[in-house]
Design a protein around this motif. Structure first.
Motif, PDB file in Angstrom:
ATOM      1  N   ASP A 208      21.639  30.259  47.788  1.00 45.60           N
ATOM      2  CA  ASP A 208      22.157  31.114  46.710  1.00 45.60           C
ATOM      3  C   ASP A 208      22.772  32.379  47.288  1.00 45.60           C
ATOM      4  N   LEU A 209      22.087  32.977  48.263  1.00 43.62           N
ATOM      5  CA  LEU A 209      22.573  34.212  48.879  1.00 43.62           C
ATOM      6  C   LEU A 209      23.939  33.995  49.520  1.00 43.62           C
ATOM      7  N   VAL A 210      24.090  32.901  50.266  1.00 39.19           N
ATOM      8  CA  VAL A 210      25.355  32.630  50.936  1.00 39.19           C
ATOM      9  C   VAL A 210      26.459  32.404  49.917  1.00 39.19           C
ATOM     10  N   ALA A 211      26.145  31.705  48.827  1.00 42.21           N
ATOM     11  CA  ALA A 211      27.159  31.468  47.800  1.00 42.21           C
ATOM     12  C   ALA A 211      27.668  32.778  47.219  1.00 42.21           C
ATOM     13  N   VAL A 212      26.759  33.725  46.949  1.00 43.26           N
ATOM     14  CA  VAL A 212      27.178  35.020  46.409  1.00 43.26           C
ATOM     15  C   VAL A 212      28.002  35.787  47.438  1.00 43.26           C
ATOM     16  N   MET A 213      27.539  35.825  48.672  1.00 49.53           N
ATOM     17  CA  MET A 213      28.245  36.579  49.700  1.00 49.53           C
ATOM     18  C   MET A 213      29.640  36.022  49.933  1.00 49.53           C
ATOM     19  N   MET A 214      29.762  34.705  49.971  1.00 51.13           N
ATOM     20  CA  MET A 214      31.065  34.112  50.266  1.00 51.13           C
ATOM     21  C   MET A 214      32.011  34.164  49.063  1.00 51.13           C
ATOM     22  N   ASP A 215      31.459  34.069  47.862  1.00 49.74           N
ATOM     23  CA  ASP A 215      32.314  34.065  46.664  1.00 49.74           C
ATOM     24  C   ASP A 215      32.674  35.467  46.204  1.00 49.74           C
ATOM     25  N   ARG A 216      31.770  36.452  46.414  1.00 47.87           N
ATOM     26  CA  ARG A 216      31.993  37.770  45.845  1.00 47.87           C
ATOM     27  C   ARG A 216      32.251  38.841  46.890  1.00 47.87           C
ATOM     28  N   ALA A 227      28.913  32.763  57.207  1.00 51.07           N
ATOM     29  CA  ALA A 227      27.617  32.092  57.233  1.00 51.07           C
ATOM     30  C   ALA A 227      26.526  33.133  57.386  1.00 51.07           C
ATOM     31  N   VAL A 228      25.302  32.733  57.050  1.00 53.05           N
ATOM     32  CA  VAL A 228      24.112  33.547  57.278  1.00 53.05           C
ATOM     33  C   VAL A 228      23.209  32.779  58.224  1.00 53.05           C
ATOM     34  N   ILE A 229      22.797  33.424  59.289  1.00 53.80           N
ATOM     35  CA  ILE A 229      21.926  32.808  60.293  1.00 53.80           C
ATOM     36  C   ILE A 229      20.554  33.430  60.148  1.00 53.80           C
ATOM     37  N   LEU A 237      16.929  28.773  64.995  1.00 49.16           N
ATOM     38  CA  LEU A 237      17.728  29.543  64.052  1.00 49.16           C
ATOM     39  C   LEU A 237      18.360  28.563  63.079  1.00 49.16           C
ATOM     40  N   ARG A 238      18.372  28.936  61.804  1.00 52.09           N
ATOM     41  CA  ARG A 238      18.992  28.074  60.786  1.00 52.09           C
ATOM     42  C   ARG A 238      20.220  28.781  60.248  1.00 52.09           C
ATOM     43  N   ALA A 239      21.359  28.087  60.290  1.00 51.66           N
ATOM     44  CA  ALA A 239      22.612  28.638  59.767  1.00 51.66           C
ATOM     45  C   ALA A 239      22.919  27.978  58.431  1.00 51.66           C
ATOM     46  N   VAL A 240      23.182  28.808  57.428  1.00 48.88           N
ATOM     47  CA  VAL A 240      23.642  28.322  56.128  1.00 48.88           C
ATOM     48  C   VAL A 240      25.098  28.739  56.008  1.00 48.88           C
ATOM     49  N   VAL A 241      25.992  27.758  56.028  1.00 52.26           N
ATOM     50  CA  VAL A 241      27.426  28.009  56.131  1.00 52.26           C
ATOM     51  C   VAL A 241      28.043  28.001  54.747  1.00 52.26           C
ATOM     52  N   GLY A 242      28.935  28.964  54.484  1.00 53.21           N
ATOM     53  CA  GLY A 242      29.646  29.007  53.217  1.00 53.21           C
ATOM     54  C   GLY A 242      30.595  27.830  53.074  1.00 53.21           C
ATOM     55  N   HIS A 243      30.884  27.477  51.810  1.00 58.01           N
ATOM     56  CA  HIS A 243      31.705  26.283  51.558  1.00 58.01           C
ATOM     57  C   HIS A 243      33.116  26.436  52.115  1.00 58.01           C
ATOM     58  N   SER A 315      21.476  37.134  61.210  1.00 60.32           N
ATOM     59  CA  SER A 315      22.802  37.738  61.339  1.00 60.32           C
ATOM     60  C   SER A 315      23.721  37.221  60.249  1.00 60.32           C
ATOM     61  N   LEU A 316      24.770  37.996  59.984  1.00 55.96           N
ATOM     62  CA  LEU A 316      25.808  37.642  59.030  1.00 55.96           C
ATOM     63  C   LEU A 316      27.099  37.416  59.806  1.00 55.96           C
ATOM     64  N   ALA A 317      27.747  36.283  59.584  1.00 52.37           N
ATOM     65  CA  ALA A 317      29.016  35.965  60.237  1.00 52.37           C
ATOM     66  C   ALA A 317      30.124  35.938  59.191  1.00 52.37           C
ATOM     67  N   VAL A 318      31.236  36.639  59.458  1.00 54.54           N
ATOM     68  CA  VAL A 318      32.393  36.680  58.561  1.00 54.54           C
ATOM     69  C   VAL A 318      33.624  36.323  59.385  1.00 54.54           C
ATOM     70  N   ALA A 319      34.497  35.463  58.811  1.00 53.66           N
ATOM     71  CA  ALA A 319      35.621  34.922  59.579  1.00 53.66           C
ATOM     72  C   ALA A 319      36.943  35.127  58.850  1.00 53.66           C
ATOM     73  N   TRP A 320      38.037  35.275  59.659  1.00 49.22           N
ATOM     74  CA  TRP A 320      39.403  35.380  59.150  1.00 49.22           C
ATOM     75  C   TRP A 320      40.261  34.325  59.862  1.00 49.22           C
ATOM     76  N   ARG A 321      41.248  33.816  59.156  1.00 46.78           N
ATOM     77  CA  ARG A 321      42.117  32.797  59.751  1.00 46.78           C
ATOM     78  C   ARG A 321      42.971  33.379  60.875  1.00 46.78           C
ATOM     79  N   ALA A 322      43.507  34.591  60.676  1.00 44.95           N
ATOM     80  CA  ALA A 322      44.424  35.191  61.646  1.00 44.95           C
ATOM     81  C   ALA A 322      43.701  36.246  62.471  1.00 44.95           C
ATOM     82  N   GLU A 323      44.296  36.578  63.617  1.00 47.27           N
ATOM     83  CA  GLU A 323      43.757  37.660  64.427  1.00 47.27           C
ATOM     84  C   GLU A 323      43.744  38.964  63.630  1.00 47.27           C
TER      85      GLU A 323
END
Length: 615
Positions: A208-216, A227-229, A237-243, A315-323
């Motif tokens: 649920d947490l990952v869904a909120v973080m990735m959607d909002r 993702a949230v690790i 370590l367990r990684a829950v990856v956003g859709h 940890s919290l991981a956030v990604a972008w397509r471009a540099e």
């Protein structure tokens, strides 16, 4: 302003005896000095406005000729005559002061003898001669041309300065507009952060947490996934990856070793943030990032520790397509989102631990309770069925119990009780009451009232601090059926259904157990013919939120009358259907069907003749 000469040191009129503050000669010289000052233009006009006298500064000092000035109307003198309009205005001012007796002050231009135009601060003051009754007019003037010029110079300088300030202000406004736009963007982000925080309050799992973080949260930063690790023990370590990153990424990276060189794992171990603006930075950190870039298609990554106090949760991981080159405000926003995520994750973990602990305690209490609620005896002439049903909310156990056993003398003891409370203490107290009562009743021929009295005193002596209700009955065979004796300690009344289907209440009751040990208790007796059914229950079966207890008991009587012919085991289920699905209290239920005894058993008992079932 009005002329007020009360303080002037003028010599008293002839014939008076008032003493002057100083000599008349000194007063005259003083007035003459005031009159002849070159700083002030002054004179005196009669009631027709003709100039009778003026000081040197007024006439010669202005380049006028005294003989051409004295004796003429004041407004026709050389100061005003070059400008007819000014002359008319001055005439009107003089007439106004003479008519009203009120002084007048104004600023006006005037002319010197050579035609030079100047400015004067002019005052016209009426002065009355008390001896003659005539009113004179005293004009005074101060040349303010230079002062006005200086003022205009100051105003011009002020105007220049004001223009410069306006230009500075315009530049500042442009700067402020830029700042305000930045503030609006910050406010918008802040509102989104608040919305994210509110949404996080409802999350119950890491998914649920990952869904909120990735959607909002992530879209606020223009990011494209994350993702949230979570740290699980010291080895994994367990990684829950956003859709947004795709299901295959979850499969590949969902379970990671604690010592993995991947950035997300490194941050989860060290608590240090890490920004990878491009692929070169990621590969330089660890070559294993090459596979991450290929699997996710994301070129820029930010990794933030999830920390609450001194506890590092992951940890919290956030990604972008471009540099990407990370701006300071973006880094601040990432840190804020990570802090929110950490708080939510901490709450979720605590909630999960509390639920696990509560579930373990619940299961332990239920196991303890069920171990105490044994099966009833299987006497052929008495068919007994029992049920126990926990409260509808399923998170607590109570002190409700039933019991049925045969004594050494052959009687059957039946009891249903309820210890106050809904926790393990109530279960423990219930177990003590049940076992003490069994011990007191097994080898005793005491009646139910005596047994309850002994139980009450035993609880006080054994320091069992509990309040409980109980209904104790003793069934003994007779030639005509069964003799039922009972006593009620504050418990809901038993129901007795006769062979013809009529139902009655065994209603009288005394104090609860634990209230006043030693208080007298009553015992009731009734003859029960074969085919009768006895129902004992706890209040959870008949309590309703909106109704009084009597209405629930009335519903139970009606149901027993309708379905009371069913076998006891089936009858228990039919009666339990009356309870609300979400009943807030436990239910203990005992149903006994009395068959004809196989043979009379005296056992030292006095056999009573069977009584007919009351209508």
């Amino acid at each position: 302003m009005r002329g007020d000469h009360a303080g002037l040191p003028i010599a008293p009129a002839a014939g008076t005896t008032e003493r002057a503050p100083f000599s008349n000669a000194l007063a005259a010289r003083w007035l003459q000095a005031l009159y002849d000052t070159p700083l002030l233009f002054t004179g005196i006009l009669d009631e027709h406005g003709q100039l009778r006298e003026a000081n040197h500064a007024s006439i010669e000092g202005c380049g006028l000729v005294r003989d051409d000035t004295i004796g003429r109307p004041f407004w026709e003198c050389g100061w005003w005559a070059p400008d007819p309009d000014l002359s008319n205005r001055l005439r009107g001012w003089c007439e106004q002061v003479l008519r009203t007796g009120e002084p007048l002050r104004t600023e006006s231009h005037f002319f010197l003898g050579d035609g030079t135009r100047r400015m004067v601060d002019l005052v016209l003051i009426p002065v009355r001669d008390d001896e003659t009754g005539r009113t004179w007019l005293v004009p005074t003037g101060l040349d303010i041309s230079d002062a006005l010029a200086a003022r205009r110079s100051r105003e011009e300088r002020a105007q220049v300065e004001a223009d410069a300030l306006r230009r500075v202000a315009a530049a500042r406004e442009r700067e402020i507009a830029v700042v305000q736009r930045a503030e609006r963007r910050a406010d918008e982000r802040l509102h989104r952060m608040v919305a994210v925080a509110l949404d996080l309050l409802s999350t119950e799992t890491v998914e649920d947490l990952v869904a909120v973080m990735m959607d909002r949260a992530v879209p606020v930063l223009g990011a494209d996934g994350g993702a949230v690790i979570v740290r699980e023990g010291v080895e994994r370590l367990r990684a829950v990856v956003g859709h947004g990153l795709g299901p295959q990424v979850q499969v590949t990276y969902g379970d990671l070793p604690y010592d993995s060189p991947l950035p997300a794992c490194w941050v989860a171990r060290t608590g240090e943030p890490l920004l990878l603006p491009d692929r070169a930075a990621g590969v330089a950190f660890t070559p294993e990032m090459i596979e991450v870039y290929e699997d996710t298609g994301r070129d820029a990554w930010a990794f933030l520790p999830l920390r609450v106090g001194l506890r590092l949760l992951g940890s919290l991981a956030v990604a972008w397509r471009a540099e990407r080159r990370f701006r300071p405000d973006e880094i601040t926003m990432l840190e804020a989102f990570a802090a929110q995520c950490a708080q939510a994750l901490d709450r979720i973990q605590h909630l999960a631990a509390q639920r696990a602990g509560a579930l373990a305690a619940q299961r332990l209490s239920e196991a303890l309770q069920h171990s105490l609620l044994t099966s009833p005896p299987t006497a052929g002439a008495l068919d007994i069925a029992v049920r126990y049903q926990a409260a509808g909310h399923g998170m607590h156990v109570g002190g409700d119990w039933y019991d049925a056993f045969q004594t050494a003398g052959g009687s059957t003891v039946l009891v249903v009780g309820d210890v106050t409370g809904h926790d393990r203490d109530a279960v423990a107290a219930m177990g003590q009451l049940r076992n003490v009562l069994r011990g007191l009743a097994y080898d005793s021929e005491d009646g139910p009232a005596t047994l309850l009295g002994r139980l009450d005193r035993a609880l006080r002596g054994l320091q069992v601090r509990a309040l409980a209700t109980a209904l104790l009955a003793r069934a003994e065979p007779t030639p005509a059926g069964w003799l039922l004796r009972w006593s009620n300690a504050g418990h809901p009344p038993a129901l007795l259904r006769g062979p013809d289907g009529g139902v009655r209440l065994l209603a009288d009751h005394d104090l609860m157990l634990g209230v006043q040990p030693g208080a007298p208790r009553r015992e009731q007796t009734v003859q029960v013919p074969a085919g009768s059914t006895l129902v004992l229950y706890t209040d959870g079966l008949v309590e309703r939120r909106a109704d009084v207890l009597d209405e629930g008991i009335a519903d139970l009587m009606l149901r027993l009358e309708q379905v009371g012919d069913a076998p006891p085991d089936r009858l228990c289920d039919l009666l339990l259907d009356l309870a609300p699905v979400d009943h807030e209290d436990d239910i203990a239920l005992l149903v006994m069907r009395c068959q004809a005894p196989a043979r009379p058993e005296t056992g030292g008992l006095t056999l009573a003749r069977a009584a007919s079932w009351p209508a």
